[in-house]
Design a protein around this motif. Structure first.
Motif, PDB file in Angstrom:
ATOM      1  N   THR A  43      46.994  38.355  26.246  1.00  0.00           N
ATOM      2  CA  THR A  43      45.929  39.255  25.782  1.00  0.00           C
ATOM      3  C   THR A  43      45.138  39.845  26.942  1.00  0.00           C
ATOM      4  O   THR A  43      44.221  40.634  26.720  1.00  0.00           O
ATOM      5  N   GLY A  44      45.449  39.436  28.166  1.00  0.00           N
ATOM      6  CA  GLY A  44      44.711  39.893  29.330  1.00  0.00           C
ATOM      7  C   GLY A  44      43.517  39.022  29.669  1.00  0.00           C
ATOM      8  O   GLY A  44      42.741  39.352  30.567  1.00  0.00           O
ATOM      9  N   ALA A  45      43.354  37.888  28.966  1.00  0.00           N
ATOM     10  CA  ALA A  45      42.215  37.000  29.204  1.00  0.00           C
ATOM     11  C   ALA A  45      42.423  36.182  30.470  1.00  0.00           C
ATOM     12  O   ALA A  45      43.513  35.636  30.705  1.00  0.00           O
ATOM     13  N   LEU A  46      41.383  36.089  31.271  1.00  0.00           N
ATOM     14  CA  LEU A  46      41.416  35.330  32.505  1.00  0.00           C
ATOM     15  C   LEU A  46      41.680  33.858  32.240  1.00  0.00           C
ATOM     16  O   LEU A  46      41.106  33.261  31.329  1.00  0.00           O
ATOM     17  N   GLN A  47      42.559  33.262  33.044  1.00  0.00           N
ATOM     18  CA  GLN A  47      42.896  31.846  32.899  1.00  0.00           C
ATOM     19  C   GLN A  47      42.327  31.054  34.082  1.00  0.00           C
ATOM     20  O   GLN A  47      42.232  31.563  35.191  1.00  0.00           O
ATOM     21  N   SER A  48      41.951  29.804  33.806  1.00  0.00           N
ATOM     22  CA  SER A  48      41.430  28.935  34.861  1.00  0.00           C
ATOM     23  C   SER A  48      41.918  27.520  34.613  1.00  0.00           C
ATOM     24  O   SER A  48      42.645  27.253  33.649  1.00  0.00           O
ATOM     25  N   CYS A  49      41.464  26.601  35.461  1.00  0.00           N
ATOM     26  CA  CYS A  49      41.865  25.205  35.292  1.00  0.00           C
ATOM     27  C   CYS A  49      41.112  24.533  34.151  1.00  0.00           C
ATOM     28  O   CYS A  49      41.444  23.407  33.781  1.00  0.00           O
ATOM     29  N   ASP A  87      52.043  47.262  37.520  1.00  0.00           N
ATOM     30  CA  ASP A  87      51.123  48.067  36.706  1.00  0.00           C
ATOM     31  C   ASP A  87      49.676  47.643  36.934  1.00  0.00           C
ATOM     32  O   ASP A  87      49.374  46.449  37.034  1.00  0.00           O
ATOM     33  N   PRO A  88      48.757  48.612  36.978  1.00  0.00           N
ATOM     34  CA  PRO A  88      47.339  48.282  37.183  1.00  0.00           C
ATOM     35  C   PRO A  88      46.705  47.753  35.892  1.00  0.00           C
ATOM     36  O   PRO A  88      47.199  47.997  34.791  1.00  0.00           O
ATOM     37  N   LEU A  89      45.599  47.038  36.053  1.00  0.00           N
ATOM     38  CA  LEU A  89      44.815  46.569  34.910  1.00  0.00           C
ATOM     39  C   LEU A  89      43.420  46.226  35.374  1.00  0.00           C
ATOM     40  O   LEU A  89      43.144  46.120  36.575  1.00  0.00           O
ATOM     41  N   GLU A  90      42.511  46.065  34.402  1.00  0.00           N
ATOM     42  CA  GLU A  90      41.154  45.605  34.654  1.00  0.00           C
ATOM     43  C   GLU A  90      40.989  44.266  33.960  1.00  0.00           C
ATOM     44  O   GLU A  90      41.303  44.134  32.775  1.00  0.00           O
ATOM     45  N   VAL A  91      40.501  43.261  34.688  1.00  0.00           N
ATOM     46  CA  VAL A  91      40.323  41.924  34.129  1.00  0.00           C
ATOM     47  C   VAL A  91      38.837  41.671  33.905  1.00  0.00           C
ATOM     48  O   VAL A  91      38.022  41.880  34.812  1.00  0.00           O
ATOM     49  N   ASP A  92      38.487  41.251  32.693  1.00  0.00           N
ATOM     50  CA  ASP A  92      37.104  40.926  32.372  1.00  0.00           C
ATOM     51  C   ASP A  92      36.721  39.594  33.008  1.00  0.00           C
ATOM     52  O   ASP A  92      37.419  38.589  32.833  1.00  0.00           O
ATOM     53  N   LEU A  93      35.620  39.580  33.757  1.00  0.00           N
ATOM     54  CA  LEU A  93      35.138  38.375  34.410  1.00  0.00           C
ATOM     55  C   LEU A  93      33.878  37.894  33.693  1.00  0.00           C
ATOM     56  O   LEU A  93      32.758  38.292  34.013  1.00  0.00           O
ATOM     57  N   SER A  99      37.261  43.305  37.057  1.00  0.00           N
ATOM     58  CA  SER A  99      37.918  43.274  38.357  1.00  0.00           C
ATOM     59  C   SER A  99      39.179  44.116  38.294  1.00  0.00           C
ATOM     60  O   SER A  99      40.109  43.789  37.548  1.00  0.00           O
ATOM     61  N   PRO A 100      39.245  45.228  39.041  1.00  0.00           N
ATOM     62  CA  PRO A 100      40.469  46.024  39.066  1.00  0.00           C
ATOM     63  C   PRO A 100      41.551  45.311  39.860  1.00  0.00           C
ATOM     64  O   PRO A 100      41.285  44.637  40.856  1.00  0.00           O
ATOM     65  N   GLY A 101      42.775  45.449  39.397  1.00  0.00           N
ATOM     66  CA  GLY A 101      43.880  44.813  40.099  1.00  0.00           C
ATOM     67  C   GLY A 101      45.205  45.322  39.586  1.00  0.00           C
ATOM     68  O   GLY A 101      45.280  46.375  38.934  1.00  0.00           O
ATOM     69  N   ALA A 102      46.265  44.577  39.871  1.00  0.00           N
ATOM     70  CA  ALA A 102      47.600  44.960  39.434  1.00  0.00           C
ATOM     71  C   ALA A 102      48.421  43.706  39.184  1.00  0.00           C
ATOM     72  O   ALA A 102      48.241  42.685  39.862  1.00  0.00           O
ATOM     73  N   TYR A 103      49.290  43.782  38.182  1.00  0.00           N
ATOM     74  CA  TYR A 103      50.230  42.688  37.972  1.00  0.00           C
ATOM     75  C   TYR A 103      51.120  42.554  39.204  1.00  0.00           C
ATOM     76  O   TYR A 103      51.468  43.548  39.859  1.00  0.00           O
ATOM     77  N   VAL A 104      51.478  41.306  39.532  1.00  0.00           N
ATOM     78  CA  VAL A 104      52.362  41.055  40.664  1.00  0.00           C
ATOM     79  C   VAL A 104      53.792  40.929  40.153  1.00  0.00           C
ATOM     80  O   VAL A 104      54.082  40.070  39.317  1.00  0.00           O
ATOM     81  N   HIS A 126      42.080  43.666  43.364  1.00  0.00           N
ATOM     82  CA  HIS A 126      41.849  44.670  44.401  1.00  0.00           C
ATOM     83  C   HIS A 126      40.415  44.645  44.914  1.00  0.00           C
ATOM     84  O   HIS A 126      40.095  45.284  45.920  1.00  0.00           O
ATOM     85  N   THR A 127      39.544  43.935  44.209  1.00  0.00           N
ATOM     86  CA  THR A 127      38.198  43.642  44.693  1.00  0.00           C
ATOM     87  C   THR A 127      37.981  42.146  44.481  1.00  0.00           C
ATOM     88  O   THR A 127      38.637  41.549  43.627  1.00  0.00           O
ATOM     89  N   PRO A 128      37.098  41.525  45.239  1.00  0.00           N
ATOM     90  CA  PRO A 128      36.922  40.078  45.119  1.00  0.00           C
ATOM     91  C   PRO A 128      36.634  39.643  43.683  1.00  0.00           C
ATOM     92  O   PRO A 128      35.810  40.242  42.992  1.00  0.00           O
ATOM     93  N   ALA A 129      37.311  38.592  43.253  1.00  0.00           N
ATOM     94  CA  ALA A 129      37.218  38.137  41.865  1.00  0.00           C
ATOM     95  C   ALA A 129      36.386  36.870  41.758  1.00  0.00           C
ATOM     96  O   ALA A 129      36.730  35.942  41.045  1.00  0.00           O
ATOM     97  N   TYR A 130      35.253  36.831  42.493  1.00  0.00           N
ATOM     98  CA  TYR A 130      34.346  35.705  42.339  1.00  0.00           C
ATOM     99  C   TYR A 130      33.744  35.741  40.927  1.00  0.00           C
ATOM    100  O   TYR A 130      33.708  36.780  40.271  1.00  0.00           O
ATOM    101  N   ASP A 131      33.227  34.601  40.478  1.00  0.00           N
ATOM    102  CA  ASP A 131      32.790  34.498  39.089  1.00  0.00           C
ATOM    103  C   ASP A 131      31.551  35.330  38.784  1.00  0.00           C
ATOM    104  O   ASP A 131      31.558  36.162  37.886  1.00  0.00           O
TER     105      ASP A 131
END
Length: 257
Positions: A43-49, A87-93, A99-104, A126-131
Protein backbone atom coordinates in the motif's frame (compact mmCIF):
# COMPACT_ATOMS: atom_id res chain seq x y z
CA UNK A 1 31.36 16.26 35.02
CA UNK A 2 30.87 17.69 31.48
CA UNK A 3 28.60 16.09 28.94
CA UNK A 4 30.56 13.99 26.44
CA UNK A 5 29.51 12.01 23.39
CA UNK A 6 29.45 8.31 24.19
CA UNK A 7 27.91 6.71 21.09
CA UNK A 8 26.68 7.63 17.61
CA UNK A 9 24.15 5.46 15.78
CA UNK A 10 23.09 5.38 12.14
CA UNK A 11 21.79 2.81 9.65
CA UNK A 12 21.64 2.93 5.84
CA UNK A 13 18.27 1.12 5.81
CA UNK A 14 15.62 2.20 8.30
CA UNK A 15 14.78 -0.52 10.81
CA UNK A 16 17.93 -2.62 10.35
CA UNK A 17 20.72 -3.00 12.90
CA UNK A 18 22.62 0.14 13.85
CA UNK A 19 26.16 1.11 12.95
CA UNK A 20 28.30 3.06 15.40
CA UNK A 21 30.82 5.30 13.61
CA UNK A 22 33.46 7.25 15.50
CA UNK A 23 32.21 10.49 13.92
CA UNK A 24 29.38 11.77 11.74
CA UNK A 25 28.73 14.89 9.70
CA UNK A 26 25.43 16.53 10.60
CA UNK A 27 23.76 18.85 8.10
CA UNK A 28 20.47 20.74 8.30
CA UNK A 29 18.90 17.61 6.80
CA UNK A 30 20.55 15.14 9.17
CA UNK A 31 23.45 12.73 8.69
CA UNK A 32 24.18 11.97 5.01
CA UNK A 33 23.52 8.28 4.36
CA UNK A 34 21.54 7.68 7.54
CA UNK A 35 18.21 6.02 6.71
CA UNK A 36 18.87 6.64 3.04
CA UNK A 37 16.75 3.59 2.27
CA UNK A 38 13.51 2.31 3.71
CA UNK A 39 10.87 -0.32 3.03
CA UNK A 40 7.22 0.10 2.09
CA UNK A 41 4.47 -2.48 1.83
CA UNK A 42 2.06 -3.05 -1.06
CA UNK A 43 0.00 0.00 0.00
CA UNK A 44 3.06 2.25 0.14
CA UNK A 45 3.06 2.35 3.96
CA UNK A 46 6.43 2.83 5.62
CA UNK A 47 7.78 -0.28 7.36
CA UNK A 48 9.98 -0.40 10.46
CA UNK A 49 11.23 -2.86 13.04
CA UNK A 50 8.18 -2.10 15.21
CA UNK A 51 6.11 -4.73 13.40
CA UNK A 52 8.91 -6.52 11.54
CA UNK A 53 11.12 -8.42 13.97
CA UNK A 54 13.35 -9.89 11.26
CA UNK A 55 14.71 -6.47 10.26
CA UNK A 56 16.72 -6.35 13.49
CA UNK A 57 18.59 -9.51 12.49
CA UNK A 58 19.98 -7.74 9.41
CA UNK A 59 22.68 -5.16 8.88
CA UNK A 60 23.37 -3.03 5.85
CA UNK A 61 26.29 -1.19 4.33
CA UNK A 62 26.14 1.48 1.63
CA UNK A 63 29.06 2.81 -0.39
CA UNK A 64 27.70 6.11 -1.70
CA UNK A 65 30.59 6.66 -4.11
CA UNK A 66 29.98 3.29 -5.79
CA UNK A 67 26.21 3.34 -5.11
CA UNK A 68 26.61 -0.21 -3.78
CA UNK A 69 24.23 -1.51 -1.12
CA UNK A 70 24.86 -4.75 0.79
CA UNK A 71 22.69 -6.59 3.31
CA UNK A 72 24.01 -9.19 5.75
CA UNK A 73 22.55 -11.60 8.29
CA UNK A 74 25.33 -12.11 10.82
CA UNK A 75 28.31 -13.10 8.63
CA UNK A 76 26.24 -14.18 5.64
CA UNK A 77 26.02 -11.76 2.73
CA UNK A 78 22.44 -11.97 1.48
CA UNK A 79 22.58 -9.52 -1.41
CA UNK A 80 24.89 -6.81 -2.75
CA UNK A 81 24.42 -4.64 -5.79
CA UNK A 82 24.60 -1.23 -7.38
CA UNK A 83 21.51 0.83 -6.58
CA UNK A 84 19.41 1.49 -9.66
CA UNK A 85 16.43 3.76 -9.17
CA UNK A 86 13.12 2.72 -10.69
CA UNK A 87 9.70 4.35 -10.54
CA UNK A 88 9.42 7.45 -8.32
CA UNK A 89 7.11 7.70 -5.31
CA UNK A 90 6.39 9.80 -2.23
CA UNK A 91 6.47 8.06 1.16
CA UNK A 92 4.39 9.41 4.04
CA UNK A 93 6.50 9.89 7.18
CA UNK A 94 4.13 9.65 10.13
CA UNK A 95 1.71 12.17 8.61
CA UNK A 96 4.17 15.03 9.21
CA UNK A 97 5.77 15.23 5.77
CA UNK A 98 6.51 13.17 2.70
CA UNK A 99 9.82 11.82 1.47
CA UNK A 100 10.42 11.76 -2.30
CA UNK A 101 12.29 8.74 -3.57
CA UNK A 102 12.30 5.86 -6.01
CA UNK A 103 11.83 2.12 -5.87
CA UNK A 104 15.14 0.26 -6.07
CA UNK A 105 15.26 -2.21 -8.94
CA UNK A 106 17.03 -5.56 -8.72
CA UNK A 107 16.53 -8.44 -6.32
CA UNK A 108 15.68 -6.34 -3.26
CA UNK A 109 11.92 -6.89 -3.58
CA UNK A 110 12.27 -10.67 -3.42
CA UNK A 111 14.88 -10.59 -0.65
CA UNK A 112 12.93 -8.46 1.80
CA UNK A 113 9.55 -9.94 0.88
CA UNK A 114 10.86 -13.44 1.64
CA UNK A 115 12.42 -12.30 4.93
CA UNK A 116 9.32 -10.45 6.15
CA UNK A 117 6.78 -12.88 4.72
CA UNK A 118 4.81 -10.19 2.86
CA UNK A 119 5.26 -8.06 -0.26
CA UNK A 120 7.56 -5.12 0.43
CA UNK A 121 9.79 -2.96 -1.72
CA UNK A 122 13.00 -1.08 -1.04
CA UNK A 123 12.93 2.69 -1.55
CA UNK A 124 15.90 4.99 -2.15
CA UNK A 125 15.08 8.25 -0.37
CA UNK A 126 16.08 11.34 -2.34
CA UNK A 127 15.90 13.54 0.76
CA UNK A 128 16.79 12.46 4.30
CA UNK A 129 14.10 10.19 5.74
CA UNK A 130 14.52 11.01 9.42
CA UNK A 131 11.35 10.58 11.47
CA UNK A 132 10.53 14.08 12.80
CA UNK A 133 13.67 16.20 13.22
CA UNK A 134 17.18 15.63 11.84
CA UNK A 135 18.86 14.79 15.18
CA UNK A 136 17.98 12.97 18.40
CA UNK A 137 19.78 12.81 21.74
CA UNK A 138 19.53 10.75 24.91
CA UNK A 139 21.66 10.68 28.05
CA UNK A 140 23.29 7.54 29.40
CA UNK A 141 22.02 8.65 32.82
CA UNK A 142 18.46 8.52 31.48
CA UNK A 143 18.95 4.97 30.25
CA UNK A 144 20.47 4.01 33.61
CA UNK A 145 17.48 5.54 35.41
CA UNK A 146 15.09 3.47 33.31
CA UNK A 147 17.05 0.38 34.29
CA UNK A 148 16.98 1.35 37.97
CA UNK A 149 13.25 2.03 37.89
CA UNK A 150 12.74 -1.32 36.18
CA UNK A 151 14.79 -3.25 38.72
CA UNK A 152 17.38 -4.17 36.09
CA UNK A 153 21.15 -4.00 36.12
CA UNK A 154 21.12 -2.26 32.76
CA UNK A 155 19.16 -1.40 29.60
CA UNK A 156 20.75 -1.43 26.15
CA UNK A 157 20.61 2.16 24.82
CA UNK A 158 20.51 0.83 21.24
CA UNK A 159 16.82 0.08 21.80
CA UNK A 160 16.11 3.79 21.39
CA UNK A 161 17.93 4.17 18.06
CA UNK A 162 19.10 7.71 18.88
CA UNK A 163 21.65 9.51 16.75
CA UNK A 164 23.58 10.83 19.78
CA UNK A 165 24.05 9.23 23.20
CA UNK A 166 25.93 11.38 25.68
CA UNK A 167 27.23 10.75 29.18
CA UNK A 168 27.35 13.04 32.19
CA UNK A 169 24.71 14.97 34.10
CA UNK A 170 21.49 13.84 35.73
CA UNK A 171 18.86 11.52 34.34
CA UNK A 172 16.63 13.20 31.74
CA UNK A 173 18.66 16.42 31.80
CA UNK A 174 18.01 16.61 28.05
CA UNK A 175 14.30 17.16 28.69
CA UNK A 176 15.09 20.76 29.67
CA UNK A 177 17.03 21.65 26.54
CA UNK A 178 14.06 22.68 24.38
CA UNK A 179 14.89 25.93 22.59
CA UNK A 180 18.48 25.93 23.86
CA UNK A 181 21.60 25.68 21.72
CA UNK A 182 23.59 22.47 22.01
CA UNK A 183 27.21 22.88 20.89
CA UNK A 184 29.08 19.65 20.20
CA UNK A 185 32.12 19.19 18.00
CA UNK A 186 31.84 21.75 15.23
CA UNK A 187 28.05 21.40 15.21
CA UNK A 188 25.39 23.51 16.90
CA UNK A 189 21.96 21.98 17.46
CA UNK A 190 18.80 23.42 18.99
CA UNK A 191 16.83 21.31 21.42
CA UNK A 192 13.35 20.30 20.34
CA UNK A 193 10.49 18.35 21.87
CA UNK A 194 10.48 14.99 23.57
CA UNK A 195 10.65 11.83 21.46
CA UNK A 196 7.52 9.69 21.62
CA UNK A 197 8.62 6.08 21.85
CA UNK A 198 7.04 3.21 19.95
CA UNK A 199 6.98 -0.54 20.46
CA UNK A 200 10.25 -0.92 18.53
CA UNK A 201 11.98 -0.17 21.85
CA UNK A 202 10.52 -3.34 23.35
CA UNK A 203 12.59 -5.45 20.93
CA UNK A 204 16.10 -6.68 21.59
CA UNK A 205 18.37 -4.69 19.23
CA UNK A 206 20.07 -7.82 17.85
CA UNK A 207 17.43 -10.57 17.86
CA UNK A 208 14.29 -8.48 17.46
CA UNK A 209 12.59 -10.48 20.22
CA UNK A 210 10.19 -8.55 22.46
CA UNK A 211 11.93 -8.87 25.81
CA UNK A 212 11.34 -5.62 27.72
CA UNK A 213 8.11 -3.66 28.16
CA UNK A 214 9.82 -0.30 27.78
CA UNK A 215 6.70 1.77 27.12
CA UNK A 216 4.94 0.50 30.22
CA UNK A 217 8.03 1.06 32.35
CA UNK A 218 8.68 4.58 30.99
CA UNK A 219 5.07 5.64 31.59
CA UNK A 220 5.21 3.97 34.99
CA UNK A 221 7.62 6.56 36.36
CA UNK A 222 7.34 9.46 33.86
CA UNK A 223 3.66 9.36 33.00
CA UNK A 224 2.38 10.29 29.56
CA UNK A 225 4.03 13.42 28.23
CA UNK A 226 3.41 15.74 25.31
CA UNK A 227 5.57 15.23 22.22
CA UNK A 228 5.44 16.51 18.61
CA UNK A 229 3.62 13.25 17.80
CA UNK A 230 1.11 13.59 20.65
CA UNK A 231 1.09 12.31 24.24
CA UNK A 232 2.86 9.08 25.06
CA UNK A 233 5.93 7.42 26.54
CA UNK A 234 8.63 10.07 26.05
CA UNK A 235 12.33 9.28 26.19
CA UNK A 236 15.10 11.43 24.69
CA UNK A 237 14.77 14.64 22.69
CA UNK A 238 14.73 15.88 19.13
CA UNK A 239 16.98 18.63 17.79
CA UNK A 240 17.25 20.81 14.72
CA UNK A 241 20.56 21.89 13.20
CA UNK A 242 21.70 25.50 13.63
CA UNK A 243 25.24 25.01 12.32
CA UNK A 244 26.30 22.00 10.29
CA UNK A 245 29.49 20.25 11.34
CA UNK A 246 31.10 17.08 12.64
CA UNK A 247 30.39 15.25 15.90
CA UNK A 248 32.83 12.63 17.22
CA UNK A 249 32.98 10.19 20.11
CA UNK A 250 34.45 11.98 23.14
CA UNK A 251 33.42 15.49 22.04
CA UNK A 252 32.27 17.79 24.83
CA UNK A 253 28.62 18.87 24.65
CA UNK A 254 27.67 22.27 26.08
CA UNK A 255 24.29 23.96 26.53
CA UNK A 256 23.50 27.66 26.19
CA UNK A 257 20.26 29.61 26.26
Amino acid sequence: MPYRIRCLSITPIKGLQLQHPTSVDITASGVPGDRQFHLVDATGALQSCTHNQALLTLRSEYDAAQRRLSVWRRDELLLSGVVEDGDPLEVDLHGLRTSPGAYVDGGWHDLFSDILGKPVRLVHAHTPAYDVFPATLVGSASVAELARRSGLTGVDARRFRMLIEFEGGEAHAEDGWQGQEIAVGSTVLRGGGLVKRCAATTRHPDSGQVDLQTLRRIIGYRGRQETPLGPGAAFGVYATVVTAGTVSIGDVLTISG
